[in-house]
Design a protein around this motif. Sequence first.
Motif, PDB file in Angstrom:
ATOM      1  N   THR A  80     -34.116  38.591 -56.870  1.00  0.00           N
ATOM      2  CA  THR A  80     -32.842  38.628 -56.169  1.00  0.00           C
ATOM      3  C   THR A  80     -31.726  38.894 -57.170  1.00  0.00           C
ATOM      4  O   THR A  80     -31.489  38.107 -58.079  1.00  0.00           O
ATOM      5  CB  THR A  80     -32.581  37.308 -55.424  1.00  0.00           C
ATOM      6  OG1 THR A  80     -33.679  37.042 -54.553  1.00  0.00           O
ATOM      7  CG2 THR A  80     -31.299  37.396 -54.618  1.00  0.00           C
ATOM      8  N   THR A  81     -31.040  40.029 -57.002  1.00  0.00           N
ATOM      9  CA  THR A  81     -29.983  40.431 -57.941  1.00  0.00           C
ATOM     10  C   THR A  81     -28.589  40.354 -57.332  1.00  0.00           C
ATOM     11  O   THR A  81     -27.608  40.693 -57.996  1.00  0.00           O
ATOM     12  CB  THR A  81     -30.241  41.865 -58.448  1.00  0.00           C
ATOM     13  OG1 THR A  81     -30.398  42.744 -57.335  1.00  0.00           O
ATOM     14  CG2 THR A  81     -31.500  41.923 -59.302  1.00  0.00           C
ATOM     15  N   GLY A  82     -28.478  39.927 -56.083  1.00  0.00           N
ATOM     16  CA  GLY A  82     -27.179  39.755 -55.445  1.00  0.00           C
ATOM     17  C   GLY A  82     -27.359  39.134 -54.076  1.00  0.00           C
ATOM     18  O   GLY A  82     -28.397  39.337 -53.428  1.00  0.00           O
ATOM     19  N   SER A  83     -26.374  38.343 -53.629  1.00  0.00           N
ATOM     20  CA  SER A  83     -26.473  37.655 -52.336  1.00  0.00           C
ATOM     21  C   SER A  83     -25.131  37.681 -51.627  1.00  0.00           C
ATOM     22  O   SER A  83     -24.075  37.655 -52.265  1.00  0.00           O
ATOM     23  CB  SER A  83     -26.934  36.203 -52.534  1.00  0.00           C
ATOM     24  OG  SER A  83     -28.174  36.141 -53.204  1.00  0.00           O
TER      25      SER A  83
ATOM     26  N   ASN B  24     -30.214  38.318 -49.148  1.00  0.00           N
ATOM     27  CA  ASN B  24     -30.608  38.362 -50.552  1.00  0.00           C
ATOM     28  C   ASN B  24     -31.102  39.771 -50.849  1.00  0.00           C
ATOM     29  O   ASN B  24     -31.992  40.278 -50.158  1.00  0.00           O
ATOM     30  CB  ASN B  24     -31.734  37.379 -50.858  1.00  0.00           C
ATOM     31  CG  ASN B  24     -31.236  35.978 -51.146  1.00  0.00           C
ATOM     32  OD1 ASN B  24     -30.049  35.755 -51.365  1.00  0.00           O
ATOM     33  ND2 ASN B  24     -32.152  35.025 -51.158  1.00  0.00           N
ATOM     34  N   SER B  25     -30.532  40.390 -51.852  1.00  0.00           N
ATOM     35  CA  SER B  25     -30.945  41.728 -52.263  1.00  0.00           C
ATOM     36  C   SER B  25     -31.885  41.611 -53.452  1.00  0.00           C
ATOM     37  O   SER B  25     -31.499  41.142 -54.521  1.00  0.00           O
ATOM     38  CB  SER B  25     -29.713  42.557 -52.659  1.00  0.00           C
ATOM     39  OG  SER B  25     -30.106  43.749 -53.301  1.00  0.00           O
ATOM     40  N   ASP B  26     -33.127  42.036 -53.275  1.00  0.00           N
ATOM     41  CA  ASP B  26     -34.124  41.969 -54.345  1.00  0.00           C
ATOM     42  C   ASP B  26     -34.342  43.353 -54.928  1.00  0.00           C
ATOM     43  O   ASP B  26     -34.780  44.275 -54.223  1.00  0.00           O
ATOM     44  CB  ASP B  26     -35.444  41.419 -53.800  1.00  0.00           C
ATOM     45  CG  ASP B  26     -35.302  40.031 -53.209  1.00  0.00           C
ATOM     46  OD1 ASP B  26     -34.293  39.381 -53.482  1.00  0.00           O
ATOM     47  OD2 ASP B  26     -36.207  39.608 -52.476  1.00  0.00           O
ATOM     48  N   ARG B  27     -34.039  43.469 -56.204  1.00  0.00           N
ATOM     49  CA  ARG B  27     -34.152  44.750 -56.902  1.00  0.00           C
ATOM     50  C   ARG B  27     -34.821  44.522 -58.254  1.00  0.00           C
ATOM     51  O   ARG B  27     -35.258  43.413 -58.571  1.00  0.00           O
ATOM     52  CB  ARG B  27     -32.757  45.365 -57.104  1.00  0.00           C
ATOM     53  CG  ARG B  27     -31.943  45.571 -55.842  1.00  0.00           C
ATOM     54  CD  ARG B  27     -32.361  46.778 -55.058  1.00  0.00           C
ATOM     55  NE  ARG B  27     -32.299  47.990 -55.855  1.00  0.00           N
ATOM     56  CZ  ARG B  27     -32.729  49.189 -55.432  1.00  0.00           C
ATOM     57  NH1 ARG B  27     -33.235  49.311 -54.225  1.00  0.00           N
ATOM     58  NH2 ARG B  27     -32.639  50.251 -56.205  1.00  0.00           N
ATOM     59  N   GLU B  28     -34.893  45.561 -59.083  1.00  0.00           N
ATOM     60  CA  GLU B  28     -35.433  45.417 -60.434  1.00  0.00           C
ATOM     61  C   GLU B  28     -34.563  44.447 -61.230  1.00  0.00           C
ATOM     62  O   GLU B  28     -33.336  44.448 -61.107  1.00  0.00           O
ATOM     63  CB  GLU B  28     -35.481  46.778 -61.125  1.00  0.00           C
ATOM     64  CG  GLU B  28     -36.437  47.762 -60.467  1.00  0.00           C
ATOM     65  CD  GLU B  28     -36.357  49.146 -61.102  1.00  0.00           C
ATOM     66  OE1 GLU B  28     -36.288  49.227 -62.341  1.00  0.00           O
ATOM     67  OE2 GLU B  28     -36.350  50.142 -60.355  1.00  0.00           O
ATOM     68  N   PRO B  29     -35.170  43.584 -62.061  1.00  0.00           N
ATOM     69  CA  PRO B  29     -34.395  42.545 -62.748  1.00  0.00           C
ATOM     70  C   PRO B  29     -33.376  43.070 -63.743  1.00  0.00           C
ATOM     71  O   PRO B  29     -32.453  42.339 -64.110  1.00  0.00           O
ATOM     72  CB  PRO B  29     -35.472  41.706 -63.451  1.00  0.00           C
ATOM     73  CG  PRO B  29     -36.664  42.603 -63.544  1.00  0.00           C
ATOM     74  CD  PRO B  29     -36.611  43.474 -62.330  1.00  0.00           C
ATOM     75  N   SER B  30     -33.501  44.314 -64.180  1.00  0.00           N
ATOM     76  CA  SER B  30     -32.545  44.888 -65.134  1.00  0.00           C
ATOM     77  C   SER B  30     -31.404  45.627 -64.451  1.00  0.00           C
ATOM     78  O   SER B  30     -30.504  46.129 -65.127  1.00  0.00           O
ATOM     79  CB  SER B  30     -33.267  45.867 -66.077  1.00  0.00           C
ATOM     80  OG  SER B  30     -34.272  45.212 -66.811  1.00  0.00           O
TER      81      SER B  30
END
Length: 428
Positions: free
Chosen positions: A271-274, A18-24
């Motif tokens: 999470t912005t991508g998995s 799980n890639s956690d980044r800024e929601p925007s």
Amino acid sequence: MCDTQVLVTDEAVWFAKNSDREPSEPQPVLRYSAVHDDRQKLVRVSHIEIEQVPDRLATILSQPVWCWGAEMGVNEAGVAIGNEAIFSKRASLHPGLLGMDLVRLGLERAATADAAIEVMTTLLERYGQGGAAGYKDQSFCYDSSFIVADAAGAWVLETAGRSWVARRVRGHAAISNALSIGADYERCSADLSAGRADFAAQFDTRLMPWFARSSSRRRLSMQCLSAQESPSMARFARHLRTHRHADRTLEHGSNADLCMHSAGLVRRHQTTGSLIAKLGAKGAQQWLTGTSAPCLSIFRPVTFDGEWSVLTDPDRRIEAPLWRRHEWLHRWALGDLRLRERLQVTRDEVEARMFVASADGSSAGLQQADRLAAAWHKVLWESLSTLPAPKLSRHWRRIAARDGIDPTRAAGAATKLLAEPTIRERGA
């Protein structure tokens, strides 16, 4: 914040992140072709120029729109790499390689996990790491740790500035946003070879890992991995959708959740991508969401040839059409419990059919699975035009207004967007 896991079995090596980044921050999935006999001497990565190599492997990358590198990916030789932010004592805004650059460089230049470790550490020692690593937040910087895997096994690689250590994975491993290797490393940078120090104790910090609940997330990942007696895409998908307290609403979640939802100052990222990959002797299988929040997304297959709905054309990378389109559905579901329940129930039914259809790994089965995912997404997307505006939290209303993706003000916008052919699902 991120979580990366690997499980080594007799049948295959399973890799998930799980890639956690800024929601925007959009994070589209892109496929880059192999390159042979390139005459270009230098390549511009995120912040600096480095020496280019003439031959590069084809890659599938989950790539933040502003960045040359990638959060995670797989290459045509069956190597998978994912990175984690490490807030070491040496983290710096001085321009160097980003951890995301090293992910892409390792995948482009190495046909095995062992070779990728060599590529990445050689470049790290030569060029160093550093520079702004945020999307909106240009003061955000970090060092990186990695899981590097292929069908033969996996490594955990952790760094602090130009120093690094690596340990081979035995059974399973997980990394979050804190160093996990002490004195039990098997390979290291030249500056550490004189004595076997505790790498984590020497270079890790305490405040950011504590706020990020890094240890809690790593423990949860390790618990999930140790319980995987018969690993499968479906089981890893459930694992990446884990919330520590399932009875809480999404906005009242925790930094200890594997599936992260942004909720304010302390929990700024989400999470912005998995990605899930099965690395076997007969080749790799990779499934990605290409969208935010795995608990509100569907995993889609992709290979190194053919058309796949999860892919974004590199020419449309900045637009990130699938990721942005799904943000309407994602954000609507955050504020609409009935939509969220419908999404999750129907998604689970469709995914079960997808995994059955693609069980033999054939192109026909994978294409059928992809069509099912695209059709599910299209039906959910079209339903938005019939729904009342959702009730978002103040935090998400601010984000939505800033991004121009605001279902609380634009319930009718879905009807207009549906008329645009560029946002229609492939094959649906």
